[in-house]
Design a protein around this motif. Structure first.
Motif, short mmCIF file in Angstrom:
data_model
loop_
_atom_site.label_atom_id
_atom_site.label_comp_id
_atom_site.label_asym_id
_atom_site.label_seq_id
_atom_site.Cartn_x
_atom_site.Cartn_y
_atom_site.Cartn_z
N PRO A 50 0.84 -1.20 0.00
CA PRO A 50 0.00 0.00 0.00
C PRO A 50 0.87 1.25 0.00
O PRO A 50 1.96 1.26 0.57
N ASP A 76 -5.13 1.26 -3.96
CA ASP A 76 -6.28 0.44 -3.64
C ASP A 76 -6.02 -1.00 -4.08
O ASP A 76 -5.33 -1.24 -5.08
N ALA A 77 -6.58 -1.95 -3.35
CA ALA A 77 -6.34 -3.36 -3.64
C ALA A 77 -6.77 -3.74 -5.06
O ALA A 77 -6.21 -4.66 -5.66
N SER A 78 -7.78 -3.03 -5.61
CA SER A 78 -8.26 -3.37 -6.95
C SER A 78 -7.17 -3.23 -8.01
O SER A 78 -7.19 -3.91 -9.03
N ILE A 92 1.87 -9.65 -1.42
CA ILE A 92 1.28 -8.40 -0.92
C ILE A 92 1.79 -8.19 0.51
O ILE A 92 1.62 -9.05 1.38
N GLY A 95 -0.72 -5.99 4.43
CA GLY A 95 -2.10 -6.20 4.03
C GLY A 95 -3.12 -5.48 4.89
O GLY A 95 -4.22 -5.18 4.43
N PHE A 98 -4.84 -2.25 3.59
CA PHE A 98 -5.83 -2.26 2.50
C PHE A 98 -7.24 -2.34 3.09
O PHE A 98 -7.43 -2.76 4.23
N ASN A 101 -11.91 -4.83 0.49
CA ASN A 101 -11.91 -5.44 -0.85
C ASN A 101 -10.65 -6.26 -1.11
O ASN A 101 -10.57 -6.99 -2.10
N LEU A 102 -9.66 -6.19 -0.21
CA LEU A 102 -8.47 -7.04 -0.36
C LEU A 102 -8.85 -8.52 -0.38
O LEU A 102 -8.27 -9.31 -1.12
N VAL A 105 -10.22 -9.38 -3.79
CA VAL A 105 -9.12 -9.33 -4.75
C VAL A 105 -8.29 -10.62 -4.65
O VAL A 105 -7.98 -11.25 -5.66
N CYS A 106 -7.96 -11.04 -3.44
CA CYS A 106 -7.15 -12.26 -3.25
C CYS A 106 -7.91 -13.48 -3.74
O CYS A 106 -7.33 -14.38 -4.36
N VAL A 118 0.06 -13.09 1.30
CA VAL A 118 -0.19 -11.81 1.94
C VAL A 118 0.46 -11.79 3.33
O VAL A 118 0.26 -12.73 4.11
#
Ligand code: ZN
Length: 191
Positions: A50, A76-78, A92, A95, A98, A101-102, A105-106, A118
């Motif tokens: 991040p 952003d995680a996106s 990542i 973590g 974030f 939404n992480l 995403v994962c 992560v």
């Protein structure tokens, strides 16, 4: 399965590994170790962190023992999805910085066949679960909890003691304001 083994090669299936623990427990060191193993096996590895984590280096993830790996800072995680198109292994760091939404995403990365690793704090300085890491633990295939050594008594430590009176959840880049403590020695200073 031993997730540190060199024979770990994602083919038709991906998965999520989480390395969690308190500060000074070697999370980033372990993340770097796994990613380097994958690089040695000539797997395509990408690493994200991040933007908030400015300590030491903007474009590297750096462990407290100064090991480094080139990484891409993201807001952003996106952004991790678009940056991982060609990767087999996605690392990542930090973590906990974030948003929720992480987790999605994962899961999306793992579903598309990637190995996702992560690292992050599982508790804040009060000893409370530090989202989204707890949610990520629930959907991860492999979990490693790293322990530090309590600076007070020498027992295994899983908590981060804040030694300043700030009420920010995390004071970025101020590792001298924290120390590792065990359950017995950890104190929450109420304000
Ligand atoms: Zn202790």
């Amino acid at each position: 399965m031993d997730t540190s083994a060199q024979h770990v090669i994602p083919r038709d299936v991906g998965w999520i590994e989480v390395i969690c623990g308190c500060m000074f427990s070697g999370k980033t060191e372990e993340l770097i170790r796994r990613l380097r193993r994958a690089q040695i096996a000539r797997q395509r590895v990408v690493v994200f962190k991040p933007v908030i984590d400015n300590r030491y280096s903007q474009e590297h993830i750096v462990s407290h023992n100064e090991q480094t790996l080139v990484s891409t800072p993201v807001q952003d995680a996106s952004e991790i999805i678009t940056g991982s198109t060609d990767a087999q292994v996605v690392g990542i760091d930090e973590g906990q910085f974030f948003g929720g939404n992480l987790v999605d995403v994962c899961e999306q990365l793992a579903r598309s066949g990637k190995r996702v690793i992560v690292a992050g704090l599982d508790q804040d300085y009060r000893g409370k679960p530090f989202e989204p890491i707890p949610q990520l633990l629930a959907v991860a295939e492999y979990i490693t909890k790293t322990l530090a050594i309590c600076v007070v008594c020498g027992n295994p430590a899983d908590r981060t003691q804040r030694t300043s009176s700030s009420q920010e959840r995390v004071i970025v880049g101020a590792k001298d304001l924290y120390e590792a403590r065990c359950r017995r020695c950890h104190r929450v200073i109420e304000h």
